[in-house]
Design a protein around this motif. Structure first.
Motif, PDB file in Angstrom:
ATOM      1  N   ALA A 235      29.514  35.754  38.272  1.00 53.62           N
ATOM      2  CA  ALA A 235      30.241  36.387  37.175  1.00 53.62           C
ATOM      3  C   ALA A 235      30.525  37.862  37.424  1.00 53.62           C
ATOM      4  O   ALA A 235      31.462  38.415  36.834  1.00 53.62           O
ATOM      5  CB  ALA A 235      29.451  36.226  35.881  1.00 53.62           C
ATOM      6  N   ARG A 236      29.761  38.510  38.305  1.00 50.41           N
ATOM      7  CA  ARG A 236      29.966  39.945  38.531  1.00 50.41           C
ATOM      8  C   ARG A 236      31.242  40.226  39.314  1.00 50.41           C
ATOM      9  O   ARG A 236      31.657  41.376  39.439  1.00 50.41           O
ATOM     10  CB  ARG A 236      28.765  40.565  39.233  1.00 50.41           C
ATOM     11  CG  ARG A 236      28.542  40.115  40.647  1.00 50.41           C
ATOM     12  CD  ARG A 236      27.350  40.827  41.285  1.00 50.41           C
ATOM     13  NE  ARG A 236      27.579  42.253  41.411  1.00 50.41           N
ATOM     14  CZ  ARG A 236      26.701  43.109  41.919  1.00 50.41           C
ATOM     15  NH1 ARG A 236      25.514  42.657  42.320  1.00 50.41           N
ATOM     16  NH2 ARG A 236      26.977  44.386  42.020  1.00 50.41           N
ATOM     17  N   TYR A 237      31.872  39.183  39.871  1.00 46.42           N
ATOM     18  CA  TYR A 237      33.089  39.363  40.650  1.00 46.42           C
ATOM     19  C   TYR A 237      34.266  38.662  39.970  1.00 46.42           C
ATOM     20  O   TYR A 237      34.169  37.489  39.614  1.00 46.42           O
ATOM     21  CB  TYR A 237      32.918  38.802  42.065  1.00 46.42           C
ATOM     22  CG  TYR A 237      31.769  39.405  42.819  1.00 46.42           C
ATOM     23  CD1 TYR A 237      31.773  40.748  43.189  1.00 46.42           C
ATOM     24  CD2 TYR A 237      30.650  38.637  43.153  1.00 46.42           C
ATOM     25  CE1 TYR A 237      30.708  41.311  43.875  1.00 46.42           C
ATOM     26  CE2 TYR A 237      29.587  39.188  43.850  1.00 46.42           C
ATOM     27  CZ  TYR A 237      29.616  40.529  44.200  1.00 46.42           C
ATOM     28  OH  TYR A 237      28.562  41.087  44.871  1.00 46.42           O
ATOM     29  N   THR A 238      35.353  39.396  39.798  1.00 42.28           N
ATOM     30  CA  THR A 238      36.597  38.829  39.315  1.00 42.28           C
ATOM     31  C   THR A 238      37.625  38.888  40.445  1.00 42.28           C
ATOM     32  O   THR A 238      37.354  39.433  41.508  1.00 42.28           O
ATOM     33  CB  THR A 238      37.117  39.609  38.098  1.00 42.28           C
ATOM     34  OG1 THR A 238      37.237  40.999  38.451  1.00 42.28           O
ATOM     35  CG2 THR A 238      36.167  39.469  36.909  1.00 42.28           C
ATOM     36  N   ALA A 239      38.812  38.330  40.211  1.00 42.35           N
ATOM     37  CA  ALA A 239      39.795  38.248  41.291  1.00 42.35           C
ATOM     38  C   ALA A 239      41.143  38.787  40.837  1.00 42.35           C
ATOM     39  O   ALA A 239      41.598  38.493  39.723  1.00 42.35           O
ATOM     40  CB  ALA A 239      39.949  36.807  41.754  1.00 42.35           C
TER      41      ALA A 239
ATOM     42  N   SER B  46      40.913  39.114  36.905  1.00 37.84           N
ATOM     43  CA  SER B  46      40.421  38.230  35.847  1.00 37.84           C
ATOM     44  C   SER B  46      39.477  37.189  36.426  1.00 37.84           C
ATOM     45  O   SER B  46      39.465  36.952  37.644  1.00 37.84           O
ATOM     46  CB  SER B  46      41.610  37.525  35.168  1.00 37.84           C
ATOM     47  OG  SER B  46      41.175  36.511  34.288  1.00 37.84           O
ATOM     48  N   SER B  47      38.698  36.548  35.560  1.00 38.00           N
ATOM     49  CA  SER B  47      37.880  35.401  35.963  1.00 38.00           C
ATOM     50  C   SER B  47      38.475  34.085  35.491  1.00 38.00           C
ATOM     51  O   SER B  47      37.917  33.020  35.764  1.00 38.00           O
ATOM     52  CB  SER B  47      36.455  35.547  35.397  1.00 38.00           C
ATOM     53  OG  SER B  47      36.485  35.587  33.977  1.00 38.00           O
ATOM     54  N   VAL B  48      39.611  34.136  34.798  1.00 43.00           N
ATOM     55  CA  VAL B  48      40.194  32.937  34.196  1.00 43.00           C
ATOM     56  C   VAL B  48      40.455  31.846  35.237  1.00 43.00           C
ATOM     57  O   VAL B  48      40.108  30.669  35.032  1.00 43.00           O
ATOM     58  CB  VAL B  48      41.495  33.285  33.446  1.00 43.00           C
ATOM     59  CG1 VAL B  48      42.291  32.018  33.116  1.00 43.00           C
ATOM     60  CG2 VAL B  48      41.181  34.039  32.162  1.00 43.00           C
ATOM     61  N   LEU B  49      41.078  32.197  36.341  1.00 40.33           N
ATOM     62  CA  LEU B  49      41.451  31.169  37.313  1.00 40.33           C
ATOM     63  C   LEU B  49      40.234  30.579  38.017  1.00 40.33           C
ATOM     64  O   LEU B  49      40.233  29.404  38.395  1.00 40.33           O
ATOM     65  CB  LEU B  49      42.451  31.725  38.317  1.00 40.33           C
ATOM     66  CG  LEU B  49      43.802  32.134  37.711  1.00 40.33           C
ATOM     67  CD1 LEU B  49      44.725  32.706  38.775  1.00 40.33           C
ATOM     68  CD2 LEU B  49      44.461  30.940  37.028  1.00 40.33           C
TER      69      LEU B  49
END
Length: 321
Positions: A239-243, A226-229
């Motif tokens: 933005a192209r990378y989430t965790a 997700s990108s939320v954290l």
């Protein structure tokens, strides 16, 4: 059976195992322990913060017992000065991840240092080949921490990169946490494996005790990409990378509402207040889908030997079958 590969020959290490340069948590003691154990320890400097480098570079240089070691950077977050400071300590390799490595290649090559480039899709893999990477790390979406938002799983991604990059050695990354995973990487044509989450749960990792316990107790189905954290903590990750992380109350509160979160400064302030009160971890607890395979906190040097022995056993069993 000695697991000799193009990777072990390039760096003169005993085992085809590398430490993922996890920002902040892969400090000097952890990188040195992996190198002493026969793998390639990679210091995780993240954004190349001057104070962090000044503290951890001497540790890996002093404690590495003369073994090869390297350092990794978040390419989108550094400047040339950070790379230059690291190169003063004579690393065997510099690894660049997440962003265009082009601006830093000449600086690294001018010192004769090996260039490792991590890729998360085929566009990045082609760019790494064009730049003359000495080693390419192919990271699948099972990996803990950051990776491609629209990436591919390790099993199908690695052999495609191996074929594309040949004869450049490739390391497999993402969802590898035991010797069987290392053996699988070799079977896919990789020259070794790069492991992160497994090394987070070691005596030398720079992680909070609560995070180490959470990894040992975690389950793969509890991890989420997700990108939320990143949004909640004000991180500038592209933005192209989430965790991929373990479960988190802020994820539950804002899942699917990322745009709303990004537009709400009060929510981000509430996140920082909760961290200050100790209600949530100071950092997200990065963890791969292979977290189920982790049930102890060994020394990293012993872990490297165990991983190598497990890989040899797995390959021998497969051969007998």
């Amino acid at each position: 059976m000695a697991l000799s590969t193009a990777f072990t020959e390039l760096f003169g290490v005993e085992h085809p195992i590398a430490l993922a340069p996890m920002g902040g948590s892969a400090g000097g003691a952890l990188a040195a322990a992996v190198s002493r154990g026969g793998g390639l320890g990679l210091l995780g400097s993240g954004n190349g913060a001057r104070d962090w480098l000044a503290r951890e570079l001497p540790v890996v240089a002093d404690e590495g017992a003369g073994k090869p070691w390297g350092i990794g950077f978040l390419t989108w977050a550094i400047d040339d000065g950070a790379v230059a400071r690291a190169l003063e300590y004579g690393p065997s390799a510099v690894m660049l991840s997440f962003g265009d490595p082009g601006p830093f290649v000449e600086r690294i090559r001018s010192t004769g240092t090996a260039l490792i480039i991590q890729v998360t899709d085929l566009e990045e893999a082609r760019r790494a080949v064009d730049l003359g990477a000495d080693v390419i790390v192919a990271q699948g979406t099972e990996a803990g921490g950051h990776g491609a938002r629209h990436g591919r799983s390790t099993l199908p991604f690695v052999p495609v990169v191996v074929d594309l990059a040949a004869p450049v050695p490739v390391l497999a990354a993402g969802g590898i946490a035991d010797g069987r995973g290392v053996a699988a990487a070799l079977a896919l044509g990789a020259a070794g494996a790069l492991l992160g989450t497994r090394f987070q749960a070691t005596a030398e990792a720079l992680v909070a005790p609560a995070t180490a316990r959470a990894i040992v107790e975690g389950r793969g189905e509890d991890t989420e990409r997700s990108s939320v954290l990143d949004i909640a903590r004000g991180s500038r990750w592209p933005a192209r990378y989430t965790a991929r992380t373990l479960a988190h109350p802020v994820l539950d509160a804002w899942r699917g509402r990322e745009d709303e979160l990004a537009a709400d400064p009060h929510a981000r302030e509430a996140y920082q207040d909760a961290v200050a009160r100790g209600e949530i971890p100071a950092l997200p607890q990065w963890a791969s889908e292979a977290v189920d395979l982790i049930d102890d906190l060994p020394s990293a040097a012993d872990l490297v030997a165990d991983l190598a022995a497990g890989a040899e056993d797995a390959l021998a069993r497969a051969g007998r079958r």
